[in-house]
Structure formats: C-alpha cells, structure tokens
Design an enzyme around this catalytic site. Sequence first.
Site, PDB file in Angstrom:
ATOM      1  N   SER A 171      39.947  38.799  46.047  1.00  0.00           N
ATOM      2  CA  SER A 171      39.454  39.388  44.887  1.00  0.00           C
ATOM      3  C   SER A 171      38.893  40.713  45.342  1.00  0.00           C
ATOM      4  CB  SER A 171      38.336  38.601  44.043  1.00  0.00           C
ATOM      5  OG  SER A 171      38.202  39.310  42.843  1.00  0.00           O
ATOM      6  N   ASP A 262      46.337  36.896  35.409  1.00  0.00           N
ATOM      7  CA  ASP A 262      45.557  37.812  35.914  1.00  0.00           C
ATOM      8  C   ASP A 262      45.646  39.177  35.774  1.00  0.00           C
ATOM      9  OD1 ASP A 262      43.366  38.807  37.418  1.00  0.00           O
ATOM     10  OD2 ASP A 262      43.963  37.957  39.460  1.00  0.00           O
ATOM     11  N   HIS A 292      42.679  34.113  37.587  1.00  0.00           N
ATOM     12  CA  HIS A 292      41.889  34.676  38.860  1.00  0.00           C
ATOM     13  C   HIS A 292      41.268  33.820  39.525  1.00  0.00           C
ATOM     14  CE1 HIS A 292      40.710  38.170  40.944  1.00  0.00           C
ATOM     15  NE2 HIS A 292      39.511  37.757  40.918  1.00  0.00           N
TER      16      HIS A 292
END
Length: 327
Positions: A171, A262, A292
């Site tokens: 991320s 996502d 995600h």
Amino acid sequence: MTEAPVTVSPAILAWAARITQLSSALPDLTSADVAARRAAERRLSDAVAREFCAPRATGVGIRNDIVRTRAGSLTIRRYLPDGLATPAPTEVFLHGGGFISGSIHEIINDRLLTARARSVRIQVISVDYRLAPEHRYPAAVDDAIAVIDLLCEQPRRFGVDAGRIGIAGASAGAAIAASAALRLRDRGDITLIHQSLEVPAVALTAFGPSAVQFAHGFGMDGYQELPALYLDDNGSNAYAQPLLADDLSGLPPTFVQVAELDPLRDAGLAYGERLRDAGVPTVVCVGAGHVHGSPGLTATFAPARTWQRRSAAAARLAYRHRAHPAA
C-alpha cells in the site's frame, strides 16, 4: 473488471463486520490527537490480525535494532530464519498505513513477514519510517534509502549480502519503496535486485475506473484525503507518485500485485505496463476477489494464502542471483 454488480467473499464481509464491531469500542479512531488515533488504530489492527491472519511462522527470529543513519535514528525490525547462512539476501520492507499510520510492531506484520522470511529464505528488515503529516514526503523515502545505505556500508554487522538487496512494501509502503527505487536508480551507486509492490499507492489522485467504482464501501473510504497529508507544501514532490515519473527505465525487476476490488487497482496496473514499456522485467498479478486489505486474511481467506505464496515465489526467483554492480 467491468462495473457489473460486485460479489464480495463472505470471508471479507466477516472481516469488515468485525472491524466495525471492534471500532465501536475505540472512540479515539477519530481523535484529532494524532498519537491517540494511532494508538487506537494499532489496537484495532492487532485485534483483527489475531483473528484473521495466520499465526507467526516458527523458525524465524525477530530482533529490533535502533540504528543511526543519515536520516537520523531509526528502529528496524529484522526477521531472520533459523539456519540462514550469512551474508544473506535481504529485503527492506515498508509497511502500509496510508503514509500517516502503521508500525513495524503490528501483529499483522510479524505474522506475514515471518512467513515470508521463512518461505523465501531471506532476511527481511522492516523500517519504522517517519509518518506524515508531521513528516511529509520525502521523509519516509529518505528513511528507506538511509537504511539501505547503512546495510551496504556495514554488511557484516547486519549479515547482508550487499549484492542481493531488494525492496518491498504494501500500500503506502509500496509507494515509498517505488519512490526509493527511483531515487537509487538516479543516484547510480546501489543496484537493487528486486522490488515487490503489493496494492501499491503509486498514484495519489484518482486514476482509472477502479478509482471511482471502488472508492466507497471497499475499505478505502477517504483515501483521497491522503495527498494533502503526505505531500509537502513547496512543490518538491518528484517521485512521490511513481506512476507520474517521466522515466521508469533502469529500475530493478519488479513484481506487482493489485487487488481486483481496489480503487488503487488501475494505477497499479498502469505502473506495471509502464515498467514493461521501459524495459524493466515486470510481473503483474491481479488478486481476483480481493479488496485492498484482504491479502492479510491468511487465516480465513484462501485467496490471501494464494496471494502470499505467489509473492514469495517471485521473491525466491529474484534473490537467487546477485545484482550487477551499479555503473
């Protein structure tokens, strides 16, 4: 990849429901006090990880070191598989947390990174990088680079094979890793052997249909607010959004995994395509059915285990060889 109705796995729905339940008892999650909010987020993360992430892998030692770097004193967390010969291939890892949260001490990181270190047979070093908004870009990238510099300067101290150093992140951590790789390429004195980018935030503004389709209700509500917190105010944000970099040539072989459901998916796919167009050996995988945060659900969601095995397999291939010295 169309805008047809989306079916979300019961395992993901159960995880989301548990987050909602636990959050109700943590009012500081919305506190204006940054320290209080981060402490509440840590409690939530750890509680969820205990239920939904497979236990920490055995046969891997964990050691914290406080190190002095060019960026200042930093804490690193080292994951060392039992019997790993030194000097060892080493991966520098940057945790997620939207640039403003997260910690190397979270339970989920211990569980995922011990498994990765044991499966790949590498040393993993997680960096407790500085967080925004107190420390805006490029502070976190500076920290990642400073740790890599230290490993190359003192390889014996850390048991590192300086010819087999890679970088990885999830991320926001993947964005930091990608930014660091670009800067090291430009500097030209260190050659990374691999970069692994999972659900990477390589663009901080909406990019592609996924940014609209999955902006709400898929675990990433409010991510559009992050640029104002992460980026500095004087415009010196080169490489803060790796997808927007002019030149991606000369980067290390790259493994990119994006989640199907996502808002960051399309930016990650575009980054992989641009890397290939620039001549960088690149593998891009789409985690079908993933949102995600679901790659960490290794105790309850079979596709999460597949995700982690796929990432480990790519890393095993990458760390077999030593990097050619930088020109």
